[in-house]
Motif scaffolding. Structure first.
Motif, PDB file in Angstrom:
ATOM      1  N   ALA A 232       0.849  -1.201   0.000  1.00 44.51           N
ATOM      2  CA  ALA A 232       0.000   0.000   0.000  1.00 44.51           C
ATOM      3  C   ALA A 232       0.884   1.250   0.000  1.00 44.51           C
ATOM      4  CB  ALA A 232      -0.912  -0.004   1.230  1.00 44.51           C
ATOM      5  N   LEU A 233       1.959   1.224   0.797  1.00 46.88           N
ATOM      6  CA  LEU A 233       2.921   2.329   0.805  1.00 46.88           C
ATOM      7  C   LEU A 233       3.561   2.488  -0.571  1.00 46.88           C
ATOM      8  CD1 LEU A 233       4.768   1.904   4.237  1.00 46.88           C
ATOM      9  CD2 LEU A 233       3.501   3.911   3.483  1.00 46.88           C
ATOM     10  N   ALA A 234       3.876   1.337  -1.200  1.00 44.66           N
ATOM     11  CA  ALA A 234       4.497   1.373  -2.529  1.00 44.66           C
ATOM     12  C   ALA A 234       3.574   2.085  -3.521  1.00 44.66           C
ATOM     13  CB  ALA A 234       4.805  -0.048  -3.013  1.00 44.66           C
ATOM     14  N   VAL A 235       2.276   1.753  -3.470  1.00 42.70           N
ATOM     15  CA  VAL A 235       1.309   2.390  -4.381  1.00 42.70           C
ATOM     16  C   VAL A 235       1.273   3.899  -4.117  1.00 42.70           C
ATOM     17  CG1 VAL A 235      -1.151   2.579  -4.946  1.00 42.70           C
ATOM     18  CG2 VAL A 235      -0.094   0.327  -4.690  1.00 42.70           C
ATOM     19  N   TRP A 236       1.282   4.267  -2.834  1.00 49.68           N
ATOM     20  CA  TRP A 236       1.241   5.693  -2.451  1.00 49.68           C
ATOM     21  C   TRP A 236       2.490   6.421  -2.971  1.00 49.68           C
ATOM     22  CZ3 TRP A 236       4.010   8.900   1.024  1.00 49.68           C
ATOM     23  CH2 TRP A 236       3.386  10.140   1.302  1.00 49.68           C
ATOM     24  N   VAL A 237       3.666   5.815  -2.751  1.00 47.40           N
ATOM     25  CA  VAL A 237       4.931   6.429  -3.198  1.00 47.40           C
ATOM     26  C   VAL A 237       4.972   6.518  -4.729  1.00 47.40           C
ATOM     27  CG1 VAL A 237       7.445   6.053  -3.344  1.00 47.40           C
ATOM     28  CG2 VAL A 237       6.269   5.737  -1.162  1.00 47.40           C
ATOM     29  N   GLU A 238       4.542   5.420  -5.387  1.00 44.06           N
ATOM     30  CA  GLU A 238       4.558   5.381  -6.852  1.00 44.06           C
ATOM     31  C   GLU A 238       3.641   6.450  -7.454  1.00 44.06           C
ATOM     32  OE1 GLU A 238       6.286   2.263  -9.006  1.00 44.06           O
ATOM     33  OE2 GLU A 238       7.268   3.629  -7.639  1.00 44.06           O
ATOM     34  N   SER A 239       2.504   6.715  -6.773  1.00 45.78           N
ATOM     35  CA  SER A 239       1.550   7.683  -7.323  1.00 45.78           C
ATOM     36  C   SER A 239       2.097   9.105  -7.224  1.00 45.78           C
ATOM     37  CB  SER A 239       0.211   7.580  -6.590  1.00 45.78           C
ATOM     38  OG  SER A 239       0.384   7.982  -5.241  1.00 45.78           O
ATOM     39  N   ARG A 240       3.102   9.315  -6.355  1.00 44.49           N
ATOM     40  CA  ARG A 240       3.669  10.655  -6.191  1.00 44.49           C
ATOM     41  C   ARG A 240       5.036  10.820  -6.852  1.00 44.49           C
ATOM     42  NH1 ARG A 240      -0.096  10.486  -2.969  1.00 44.49           N
ATOM     43  NH2 ARG A 240      -0.968  12.203  -1.786  1.00 44.49           N
ATOM     44  N   ALA A 241       5.664   9.689  -7.249  1.00 47.11           N
ATOM     45  CA  ALA A 241       7.028   9.770  -7.799  1.00 47.11           C
ATOM     46  C   ALA A 241       7.016  10.407  -9.184  1.00 47.11           C
ATOM     47  CB  ALA A 241       7.630   8.372  -7.874  1.00 47.11           C
ATOM     48  N   ALA A 242       8.086  11.159  -9.490  1.00 49.19           N
ATOM     49  CA  ALA A 242       8.203  11.775 -10.817  1.00 49.19           C
ATOM     50  C   ALA A 242       8.342  10.676 -11.875  1.00 49.19           C
ATOM     51  CB  ALA A 242       9.405  12.706 -10.847  1.00 49.19           C
ATOM     52  N   ASP A 243       9.144   9.658 -11.540  1.00 48.20           N
ATOM     53  CA  ASP A 243       9.345   8.539 -12.468  1.00 48.20           C
ATOM     54  C   ASP A 243       9.146   7.218 -11.752  1.00 48.20           C
ATOM     55  OD1 ASP A 243      10.102   9.261 -15.216  1.00 48.20           O
ATOM     56  OD2 ASP A 243      11.536  10.531 -14.145  1.00 48.20           O
ATOM     57  N   PRO A 244       7.896   6.784 -11.608  1.00 50.77           N
ATOM     58  CA  PRO A 244       7.652   5.559 -10.832  1.00 50.77           C
ATOM     59  C   PRO A 244       8.198   4.310 -11.524  1.00 50.77           C
ATOM     60  CG  PRO A 244       5.635   6.333 -11.884  1.00 50.77           C
ATOM     61  CD  PRO A 244       6.677   7.357 -12.159  1.00 50.77           C
ATOM     62  N   ILE A 245       8.468   3.266 -10.723  1.00 52.68           N
ATOM     63  CA  ILE A 245       8.934   1.979 -11.263  1.00 52.68           C
ATOM     64  C   ILE A 245       7.811   1.349 -12.097  1.00 52.68           C
ATOM     65  CG2 ILE A 245       9.715  -0.361 -10.638  1.00 52.68           C
ATOM     66  CD1 ILE A 245      11.771   1.639  -9.860  1.00 52.68           C
ATOM     67  N   ILE A 246       6.612   1.284 -11.496  1.00 55.82           N
ATOM     68  CA  ILE A 246       5.432   0.844 -12.261  1.00 55.82           C
ATOM     69  C   ILE A 246       4.522   2.073 -12.364  1.00 55.82           C
ATOM     70  CG2 ILE A 246       3.423  -0.684 -12.301  1.00 55.82           C
ATOM     71  CD1 ILE A 246       4.948  -2.699 -10.672  1.00 55.82           C
ATOM     72  N   PRO A 247       4.503   2.770 -13.524  1.00 57.87           N
ATOM     73  CA  PRO A 247       3.649   3.959 -13.631  1.00 57.87           C
ATOM     74  C   PRO A 247       2.185   3.555 -13.492  1.00 57.87           C
ATOM     75  CG  PRO A 247       5.048   3.662 -15.588  1.00 57.87           C
ATOM     76  CD  PRO A 247       5.159   2.424 -14.780  1.00 57.87           C
ATOM     77  N   LEU A 248       1.529   4.039 -12.427  1.00 56.71           N
ATOM     78  CA  LEU A 248       0.141   3.625 -12.172  1.00 56.71           C
ATOM     79  C   LEU A 248      -0.772   4.101 -13.303  1.00 56.71           C
ATOM     80  CD1 LEU A 248       0.015   4.314  -8.334  1.00 56.71           C
ATOM     81  CD2 LEU A 248       0.397   2.146  -9.499  1.00 56.71           C
ATOM     82  N   THR A 249      -0.319   5.137 -14.050  1.00 48.88           N
ATOM     83  CA  THR A 249      -1.147   5.654 -15.149  1.00 48.88           C
ATOM     84  C   THR A 249      -1.382   4.592 -16.218  1.00 48.88           C
ATOM     85  OG1 THR A 249       0.902   6.516 -16.062  1.00 48.88           O
ATOM     86  CG2 THR A 249      -0.490   8.089 -14.895  1.00 48.88           C
ATOM     87  N   ILE A 250      -0.455   3.597 -16.334  1.00 48.51           N
ATOM     88  CA  ILE A 250      -0.675   2.589 -17.386  1.00 48.51           C
ATOM     89  C   ILE A 250      -1.933   1.773 -17.106  1.00 48.51           C
ATOM     90  CG2 ILE A 250       1.771   2.387 -18.083  1.00 48.51           C
ATOM     91  CD1 ILE A 250       1.925  -0.278 -16.606  1.00 48.51           C
ATOM     92  N   PHE A 251      -2.375   1.744 -15.828  1.00 47.33           N
ATOM     93  CA  PHE A 251      -3.580   0.967 -15.506  1.00 47.33           C
ATOM     94  C   PHE A 251      -4.855   1.720 -15.862  1.00 47.33           C
ATOM     95  CE2 PHE A 251      -0.468  -1.124 -12.674  1.00 47.33           C
ATOM     96  CZ  PHE A 251      -0.539  -2.378 -13.243  1.00 47.33           C
ATOM     97  N   ARG A 252      -4.711   3.007 -16.276  1.00 48.36           N
ATOM     98  CA  ARG A 252      -5.892   3.709 -16.804  1.00 48.36           C
ATOM     99  C   ARG A 252      -6.259   3.121 -18.163  1.00 48.36           C
ATOM    100  NH1 ARG A 252      -3.646   9.644 -15.642  1.00 48.36           N
ATOM    101  NH2 ARG A 252      -3.748   9.586 -13.372  1.00 48.36           N
TER     102      ARG A 252
END
Length: 496
Positions: A232-252
C-alpha cells in the motif's frame, strides 16, 4: 533473436530443472524439508521481485548493457550453485541466478518490442512463448535425466546453463544493435524497495504457511499485514514519484489492466497446476523421474504448436482477440478435464488432457503481451512489459505455494482418515513418500490419495482459469501497429 532465446531458455530452465533433482540435492547436502522449498522459492523470489526494476532500468539505460549484465549474473549464480559445498551457499547462488533470470525475462520481451512492430511481433512472440513453455516443462525432464545418469549427477543441473549463457552473451555482443536513447530520468529507489520487500514478504508467507506454521496463526497475520502495508505504501509512493517503477497511469488503459489481470491468473493456474503433475506421475502412477519428465511432453507439444501457429496467423491477418478468447476457453476445458484424474486414469487419457491445457496456455500467454504492447505509448513499453511479466510470475509463485499447501493439507487429512493419526502429531506427513519402499496395499492407498489430491488442485484451478477467460472477453481488439517500439519512440519524442 537466437542469442535472446538461448538466454531466455536458460533463465526459465533454471527455475524448473531442479524439480526432479531436489530430493537428491537435499539428501546430499543434508538439508531439511524446509530447505527443499527454499531452493525453489529463493530463485523465484529474486526473479519475480526484481522484474519491475529491470523494466524501469530498460527505459533509462542501454538495454544491451543490461541484458549482458543479467546474463553475467546468471553465469555467476550457476557456477556457484554447481560447485556449492552446502545448502546455505546454494540458496545464495539461487538468489543470484534469480536476479539474472529476472533481468532476462523482462528484457528479452522489451528488446524484442523495441526492434519489431506489433504487427510482426506475433510471429516472434509465438516462438518466445514456445521457448518459455518448453523451458518450463522440459526443465524437470532434463533434471531427472541428469540425476538418473551416474556420471553426471545433480550439480550438472546448474552447470549445464553456463556454456549456453556464455554463447548467448557472445552472440548478443556481436549482433544486438539498439539505439541508446538517453532519457533524463531518476529512479524511484524508495518505490522499488517497497515493491520488492512487499512482494517478498507475501511470497515468504505463502511458501511457509501450511508447512512451518498453520495458515490461521499469528505468523500469517503478521506477514500478511506487513506485506499488504508495504505494498500500500508502494502504491502511495509510486503515485507521487516523478518517475515511478510501475507507472500507475498505465492501468488507466483498459487493455493493460485486463491483460495484467489475465496474465496473473494464467500464471496462477498454469504453474500451480502443472508443478504437481510430476509428483502425481511418480507417486500415483509409479513412474521414474525421467518417465515423469517425458510424460509432460504432450503439454509442451500443445503449447509449442498453438503458440507458434497463433503467432504466424496474427502476423498474417492482424487479428488477435480470437486467439485470446479461444485460448481462455481451451484452458478452462483442460483444467476441468484434469480435475477428473485419479490413480487409475490411463496415461493416454492424462496425455490428452495435458495437450488440451498446453494448447490453451500457448494461445494465451505471449499474445496477452502483444495486445498490451500494441496499446501503450512507446515510452511505457518497458514498464508495461515488465508489469505483465511480473504479475504472471507473481501469479505462478503464489499458485505454487498456495496450491502446494492445499495439496499437503489434503494428503495429510486423507492419510489420517485412512491410516489413523501419524506418529509425531502429523508433522511427518509433509515428507513425500518413497513409493518403492511401501508394502503393496499401503502403496495402492497412497497412490490413490495423491491422485485425488492432485485432481482437487485442478478443480481449484478451473474457476481461476475461468476468471482469466472472462477478463480476456472484455479486452477491446485494436489494429496492430506497424512501427517498431524504437520508431514509435522517435515519433513521440519529436512530437508527431
Amino acid at each position: 533473436m537466437t542469442g535472446l532465446m538461448i538466454g531466455m531458455f536458460m533463465a526459465i530452465l533454471a527455475s524448473t530443472i531442479v524439480a526432479n533433482a531436489l530430493p537428491r540435492i537435499v539428501a546430499d547436502l543434508e538439508g531439511s524439508q524446509s530447505i527443499y522449498t527454499w531452493i525453489v522459492t529463493s530463485e523465484l523470489l529474486a526473479m519475480t521481485a526484481t522484474v519491475p526494476l529491470w523494466g524501469k532500468l530498460a527505459d533509462i539505460y542501454s538495454r544491451k548493457l543490461l541484458i549482458q549484465l543479467s546474463l553475467g549474473l546468471f553465469v555467476v549464480g550457476s557456477l556457484i550453485a554447481g560447485l556449492t559445498p552446502n545448502v546455505e551457499v546454494l540458496i545464495v547462488s539461487r538468489i543470484v541466478q534469480g536476479l539474472g533470470a529476472g533481468g532476462l525475462t523482462a528484457l528479452a520481451t522489451i528488446v524484442m518490442a523495441a526492434m519489431i512492430p506489433p504487427r510482426e511481433l506475433g510471429r516472434y512472440a509465438g516462438l518466445f512463448g514456445a521457448v518459455f513453455g518448453v523451458g518450463t516443462i522440459a526443465g524437470p525432464l532434463i533434471g531427472g535425466i541428469m540425476v538418473d545418469t551416474s556420471w553426471l549427477g545433480w550439480r550438472w543441473c546448474f552447470l549445464i546453463g553456463v556454456p549456453f549463457t556464455l554463447a548467448s552473451i557472445v552472440l548478443l555482443q556481436r549482433t544486438l544493435h539498439l539505439k541508446v536513447v538517453r532519457k533524463e530520468v531518476t529512479i524511484d529507489y524508495l518505490g522499488a524497495a517497497l515493491i520488492v520487500s512487499g512482494v517478498s514478504t507475501l511470497l515468504v508467507w505463502s511458501t511457509l504457511a501450511g508447512n512451518t506454521f498453520p495458515w490461521a496463526s499469528g505468523w500469517t497475520a503478521l506477514l500478511v499485514s506487513v506485506g499488504v502495508v508495504l505494498l500500500a505504501l508502494a502504491v502511495w509512493v509510486e503515485s507521487r514519484a516523478a518517475d515511478p517503477i510501475i507507472p500507475l497511469t498505465i492501468f488507466r488503459n483498459r487493455t493493460v489492466t485486463l491483460t495484467t489481470l489475465a496474465s496473473a491468473l494464467v500464471g496462477l493456474a498454469m504453474f500451480g497446476g502443472t508443478v504437481f503433475l510430476s509428483q502425481y506421475f511418480q507417486i500415483s502412477l509409479g513412474k521414474t523421474p525421467t518417465q515423469a519428465g517425458l510424460m509432460s511432453l504432450p503439454m509442451i507439444l500443445g503449447l509449442l504448436v498453438s503458440s507458434t501457429i497463433a503467432g504466424q496467423m496474427i502476423t498474417k491477418f492482424g487479428r488477435w482477440k480470437v486467439y485470446l478468447v479461444s485460448g481462455g476457453a481451451v484452458m478452462v476445458a483442460g483444467m476441468v478435464l484434469l480435475s477428473t484424474i485419479d490413480a487409475r486414469t490411463s496415461v493416454a487419457l492424462v496425455s490428452v488432457y495435458m495437450l488440451v491445457l498446453g494448447t490453451g496456455v500457448g494461445l494465451l500467454m505471449q499474445n496477452l503481451v502483444v495486445a498490451a504492447q500494441n496499446d501503450v505509448p512507446a515510452k511505457d513499453l518497458g514498464a508495461t512489459t515488465s508489469t505483465l511479466t511480473f504479475f504472471r510470475s507473481l501469479g505462478g509463485a503464489i499458485g505454487v505455494s498456495a496450491l502446494g499447501a492445499v495439496l499437503a493439507n489434503s494428503v495429510t487429512s486423507q492419510m489420517t482418515d485412512r491410516f489413523g493419526p501419524m506418529p509425531g502429531g502429523g508433522g511427518g506427513t509433509s515428507e513425500v513418500p518413497d513409493i518403492s519402499t511401501l508394502p503393496e496395499p499401503v502403496r495402492a492407498v497412497v497412490a490413490d490419495i495423491y491422485g485425488t489430491a492432485t485432481a482437487e488442485l485442478f478443480l481449484i484451478g478451473a474457476p481461476i482459469a475461468l476468471l482469466a477467460f472472462i477478463a480476456v472477453l472484455f479486452i477491446k481488439e485494436k489494429p496492430l501497429k506497424t512501427e517498431s517500439g524504437d520508431e514509435r519512440l522517435a515519433q513521440e519524442m519529436s512530437g508527431h
